[in-house]
Motif scaffolding. Structure first.
Motif: not given
Length: 332
Positions: A41-42, A72-80, A94-107
């Motif tokens: 995660w980034l 691979v995913g976000a740790g996290g996206i700062m949703l505000p 991202l999911d269309a490009l890399f199916p089944g490998r993307i996570d979305l963490g939100v804070g």
């Protein structure tokens, strides 16, 4: 032994550039994939010269495009900082490009200062609508509903897994109520860790995404061949926290021989309180520390941060940790 993952802030060490940092992130992810880490995660931060992952979805695409199996995913996206529709489109892409490998963490923290938040053209009070924004994001990433006028393209029906990130009871309770996986930021804010995990597990309601609680816990691990070497590498992290307290954020500094000459007693107490969930040392020392921590928290997954100045030393740290996981798994 819980599953192991990596949280990368794409640190920019003194003397290097954001380009170097992003190349190193990809190299670390490629090594981590071979070593059996589960996800990479980034994190979104803005207006910080020492962190290169501000455009988080682009950094995720960079890493996912250079790897094959690791999530691979976000740790996290700062949703505000964003509209839910924009994030749904980005992560749907991202999911269309890399199916089944993307996570979305939100804070719900801005990941920056108030002046920069205004520069992002967001209302400083936008964090107040975080629960509603999460629900909107879920709907945009879920199946298309009858008469739905607005959809994310790509994004609709991608069902990208959403995680709630937090360092307080608020995020824990929200994750439980929505039936989402929860990641606690104990790698820099450990004080409410156990109470948040308890609140999450008690409030959990099964959902379409998740049928039982799943808690990820952030830790700092810096491993080396000797305790002394690891403690020296750790001084880069310690300096970074002291510089933050002093309002002199900058690039990641090289390690120093004696951290006691760098901080005051008050600064030391504050930094080490924030870094309490840190495991620093040789393989044996790290293993002993993690065993107690895992027993205490019951974490399903550990996500490991490691602010190490030298890239080769950072790789070695994660390699040692992967070996520790293997020995702990055999002993279980």
């Amino acid at each position: 032994m819980p599953v192991l993952s990596i949280l990368d802030l794409a640190h920019v060490p003194e003397g290097s550039t954001p380009s170097d940092a992003l190349r190193n992130s990809l190299d670390l992810a490629q090594h981590a994939e071979r070593w059996g880490y589960n996800r990479f995660w980034l994190a979104e931060h803005h207006n910080m010269v020492g962190i290169a992952s501000a455009a988080t979805s682009i950094a995720i695409a960079h890493v996912a495009g250079g790897t094959k199996t690791i999530r691979v995913g976000a740790g996290g996206i700062m949703l505000p900082n964003h509209s839910p529709l924009v994030i749904a489109e980005q992560f749907g892409t991202l999911d269309a490009l890399f199916p089944g490998r993307i996570d979305l963490g939100v804070g719900r923290a801005p990941g920056t200062d108030q002046r920069t938040l205004r520069a992002l053209r967001r209302d400083p009070m936008s964090a107040d609508t975080f629960p509603q924004d999460v629900l909107e994001l879920q709907a945009l990433l879920g199946p298309l509903q009858p008469d739905q006028a607005i959809q994310a393209v790509p994004g609709t029906d991608s069902n990208v897994p959403i995680w709630i990130l937090g360092s307080s009871l608020f995020g824990a309770q929200l994750a439980g109520m929505l039936g989402l996986p929860y990641a606690f930021a104990s790698h820099f804010a450990p004080n409410a860790l156990l109470s948040a995990l308890q609140a999450y597990r008690q409030r959990f309601e099964p959902s379409a995404q998740l049928d039982k609680p799943y808690a990820m816990v952030g830790v700092n691990v810096i491993a080396a061949d000797t305790d002394e070497e690891a403690r020296r590498l750790f001084t880069s992290s310690q300096q970074a926290f002291i510089n933050m307290f002093r309002g002199t954020r900058g690039k990641l500094q090289p390690p120093i021989d004696d951290i006691e000459t760098y901080w005051t007693p008050a600064e030391k107490a504050q930094a080490m309180s924030m870094l309490a969930c840190s495991f620093v040392g040789s393989a044996q020392t790290v293993r002993e520390g993690l065993e107690g921590f895992i027993e205490q928290t019951g974490a399903d997954e550990l996500i490991v941060a490691s602010a190490v100045y030298d890239h080769s030393a950072r790789l070695r740290s994660y390699e040692i940790l992967a070996d520790v996981r293997e020995t702990m798994g055999k002993a279980a």
